[in-house]
Design a protein around this motif. Structure first.
Motif, PDB file in Angstrom:
ATOM      1  N   VAL A   1     -10.198  -0.085  -9.796  1.00 11.16           N
ATOM      2  CA  VAL A   1      -9.581   0.396  -8.574  1.00 11.16           C
ATOM      3  C   VAL A   1      -9.390  -0.600  -7.482  1.00 11.16           C
ATOM      4  CG1 VAL A   1      -9.684   2.270  -6.710  1.00 11.16           C
ATOM      5  CG2 VAL A   1     -10.526   2.601  -9.077  1.00 11.16           C
ATOM      6  N   GLU A   2      -8.275  -0.721  -6.920  1.00 13.91           N
ATOM      7  CA  GLU A   2      -8.055  -1.538  -5.570  1.00 13.91           C
ATOM      8  C   GLU A   2      -7.264  -0.821  -4.330  1.00 13.91           C
ATOM      9  OE1 GLU A   2      -7.047  -5.758  -6.003  1.00 13.91           O
ATOM     10  OE2 GLU A   2      -7.846  -5.682  -8.037  1.00 13.91           O
ATOM     11  N   LEU A   3      -7.885  -0.898  -3.321  1.00  9.40           N
ATOM     12  CA  LEU A   3      -7.434  -0.266  -1.982  1.00  9.40           C
ATOM     13  C   LEU A   3      -6.868  -1.313  -1.177  1.00  9.40           C
ATOM     14  CD1 LEU A   3     -10.453   2.170  -1.280  1.00  9.40           C
ATOM     15  CD2 LEU A   3      -8.527   2.558  -2.688  1.00  9.40           C
ATOM     16  N   ARG A   4      -5.798  -1.206  -0.667  1.00  7.23           N
ATOM     17  CA  ARG A   4      -5.193  -1.985   0.506  1.00  7.23           C
ATOM     18  C   ARG A   4      -5.158  -1.251   1.791  1.00  7.23           C
ATOM     19  NH1 ARG A   4      -3.927  -7.204   0.334  1.00  7.23           N
ATOM     20  NH2 ARG A   4      -1.788  -6.956   0.682  1.00  7.23           N
ATOM     21  N   ILE A   5      -6.072  -1.878   2.679  1.00  5.57           N
ATOM     22  CA  ILE A   5      -6.309  -1.083   4.047  1.00  5.57           C
ATOM     23  C   ILE A   5      -5.907  -1.598   5.144  1.00  5.57           C
ATOM     24  CG2 ILE A   5      -8.300  -0.260   5.444  1.00  5.57           C
ATOM     25  CD1 ILE A   5      -9.936  -0.209   2.768  1.00  5.57           C
ATOM     26  N   SER A   6      -5.011  -0.972   5.680  1.00  2.80           N
ATOM     27  CA  SER A   6      -4.550  -1.430   7.136  1.00  2.80           C
ATOM     28  C   SER A   6      -4.630  -0.642   8.321  1.00  2.80           C
ATOM     29  CB  SER A   6      -2.950  -2.171   6.974  1.00  2.80           C
ATOM     30  OG  SER A   6      -2.275  -0.958   6.737  1.00  2.80           O
ATOM     31  N   GLN A   7      -4.361  -0.784   9.503  1.00  2.36           N
ATOM     32  CA  GLN A   7      -4.660   0.146  10.519  1.00  2.36           C
ATOM     33  C   GLN A   7      -4.065   1.544  10.378  1.00  2.36           C
ATOM     34  OE1 GLN A   7      -6.755  -1.568  12.705  1.00  2.36           O
ATOM     35  NE2 GLN A   7      -7.423   0.333  13.542  1.00  2.36           N
ATOM     36  N   ASN A   8      -2.854   1.543   9.627  1.00  2.87           N
ATOM     37  CA  ASN A   8      -2.223   2.826   9.732  1.00  2.87           C
ATOM     38  C   ASN A   8      -1.785   3.503   8.392  1.00  2.87           C
ATOM     39  OD1 ASN A   8      -1.350   4.662  11.837  1.00  2.87           O
ATOM     40  ND2 ASN A   8       0.792   4.502  11.225  1.00  2.87           N
ATOM     41  N   GLN A   9      -2.120   2.609   7.514  1.00  2.00           N
ATOM     42  CA  GLN A   9      -1.881   2.938   6.055  1.00  2.00           C
ATOM     43  C   GLN A   9      -2.925   2.333   4.945  1.00  2.00           C
ATOM     44  OE1 GLN A   9       2.279   3.055   5.028  1.00  2.00           O
ATOM     45  NE2 GLN A   9       1.777   2.501   2.731  1.00  2.00           N
TER      46      GLN A   9
END
Length: 512
Positions: A291-299
């Protein structure tokens, strides 16, 4: 332990990452929990182009753009005698919370013994902290939501694990990756969750709107949309229709202790989860999804592989209009149950269940390391081989906890006492009292709501001068009867702390 890895690759990756880190240690990223102005709404993000793993990449991460600054491959048991079981307690913290609470019946965070599926095929019955083990280069942890064994007599519980190194994504899209044996049978069974919290508050979790053990700022993602073979469920297409599959079920964002849950709870906003695909679920703890999560401020974009494979990564969900109010936090891997006998009838009940985890990583910049010290769980015997992990204090009294092995002359940016508490059905406390080695501190009720009969999470900052070398005594109570569990003292941003990478020395700097 990543399949096919070798020690020379790990050492090469360590050297590569440390060189890259040299330009990152001086980062001026915002501290944990600082509120930011809402970011503009992000356009839906397309999946990154397929690519091979870059040379020297560790922990199997594929999508990260920045240097990897945390990687644990769980090569061997490294327990230090705290609540983290076989995990290295210098790096990892573990907290446990159940819904089995009844002050009148003497049930104080009752935690059930459970079989744990070991790598050799045996399944001995264990209890905390021996419900977290390392074998064959992976973490296995087991939980049991049913004390009596009666059909549908289970409840809600969470076992939560976190590394004591913050993940920072200020001004960028950061990446977190891990492997998990997700064989969930859905939200009335067992499932894994991912959380990010501004402070290392124990056992972050919400169940509908009745259990709100929330950080001040953070978010959670539930990998609970399990689909039996032949069904569609939340899967948007018929790929691998003859296999059991899973995707993201829902997500929750917390802003200033206010919950916004896509399941329809809390103060709702535009926050939304869009399911894009499903992946084939694991057959058990011997098989993993990456599993990989790409995390930014709004998405937040979620990618995963079919179980037993490291590629291709499929873009399975997008969480949009997140409007996160933190840019740095602690990652959590949660094992959650909800009366699992009520799960699908086409598979065995998951009331006693083992998950496996591996290759936990995130990219940088490196910020700092916390050093956290546990009070051991109460472990007073209760019904049917269970134990009470918490302690109850009456009104205007305190429960007492010993925090072990504090270093002499500790150095830290701040010191916090963190714990879970509940007043059950009593009126909520007006004041929370924290006494450390005889030094008294009080804090008013911090939450904007008055929901009763729920676990809460709390953190109190204390002067570093309150601490002594070795064993420290922490007393916790309030103006009403109070049940407390998962007590920690955290030294924040200890000078000399290094990123956790293969081969690094993770002991307190003065003891190396």
């Amino acid at each position: 332990m990543y399949e096919g890895s070798s020690k020379w690759i790990l050492w090469a990756a360590l050297a590569e990452s440390l060189v890259a880190l040299a330009g990152c240690v001086g980062s001026n990223a915002n501290p944990a929990g600082e509120h930011l102005s809402p970011a503009p709404t992000a356009a839906p993000r397309s999946a990154p182009a397929a690519k091979s793993v870059p040379p020297g990449r560790i922990c199997g991460m594929q999508l990260g753009d920045a240097p990897i600054v945390f990687c644990d491959t769980f090569d061997a048991p490294k327990g230090i005698g705290n609540r983290a079981g076989d995990l290295d307690g210098n790096i990892w913290g573990v907290s446990r919370a159940s819904g089995t609470i009844n002050f009148g019946q003497g049930l104080f965070n009752q935690w059930n013994s459970t079989p744990i599926e070991k790598c050799d095929g045996s399944a001995p019955r264990v209890n905390a902290p021996h419900d977290v083990i390392i074998c064959n280069g992976q973490v296995r942890e087991a939980t049991n939501d049913n004390n009596t064994g009666g059909f549908e007599a289970g409840g809600v519980l969470v076992l939560a694990m976190y590394p004591k190194q913050p993940f920072d994504f200020a001004g960028r899209t950061g990446t977190v990756s891990f492997d998990v044996s997700n064989d969930t049978a859905g939200t009335h069974a067992a499932w894994p969750e991912f959380w990010l919290t501004d402070l290392p508050i124990p056992a972050p979790f919400n169940h509908f709107d009745t259990w709100q053990a929330l950080p001040k700022n953070g978010f959670g993602i539930r990998f609970a949309a399990g689909v039996s073979a032949g069904g569609y469920g939340m899967c948007p297409n018929g790929s691998n229709l003859n296999k059991a599959r899973w995707t993201v079920d829902s997500a929750v964002v917390i802003r200033g202790y206010v919950m916004d849950d896509t399941s329809g709870f809390g103060t709702r906003s535009k926050l939304a989860v869009t399911q894009l695909d499903c992946v084939i679920e694991a057959s058990g703890p011997g098989q993993m999804n990456h599993v990989e999560l790409r995390i930014s401020q709004n998405q937040i974009d979620v990618y995963a592989t079919d179980a037993g494979r490291t590629a291709p990564l499929k873009h399975i969900a997008a969480i949009t209009d997140a409007n996160l109010t933190l840019t740095r936090g602690l990652i959590w891997l949660d094992d959650v149950h909800y009366n699992a006998d009520k799960g699908p009838t086409d598979r065995p009940s998951q009331r006693q269940h083992t998950f496996a985890w591996d290759n936990v990583a995130f990219d940088g910049p490196f910020t700092y390391r916390d050093f956290s010290y546990d009070a051991l769980d109460n472990t007073t015997p209760s019904d049917n081989g269970s134990v009470n992990l918490g302690k109850l204090s009456q009104a205007k009294q305190t429960s007492s906890w010993e925090i072990l092995n504090l270093p002499a002359n500790p150095q830290a940016e701040a010191v916090r006492v963190l714990f879970n508490f509940t007043a059950e059905t009593s009126q909520n406390p007006q004041i929370l009292n924290v006494i450390v080695n005889g030094h008294s501190h009080s804090a008013p009720w911090p939450y904007p709501d008055q929901l009763q009969n729920t676990w809460r999470t709390f953190a109190v900052t204390i002067p570093i001068a309150d601490l002594v070398a070795g064993t420290n005594v922490v007393q916790l109570g309030s103006d009403v009867p109070l049940l407390v569990s998962n007590v920690n003292v955290v030294l924040v941003n200890v000078p000399g702390g290094v990123p956790d990478l293969p081969g690094s020395n993770n002991a307190y700097p003065d003891s190396r």
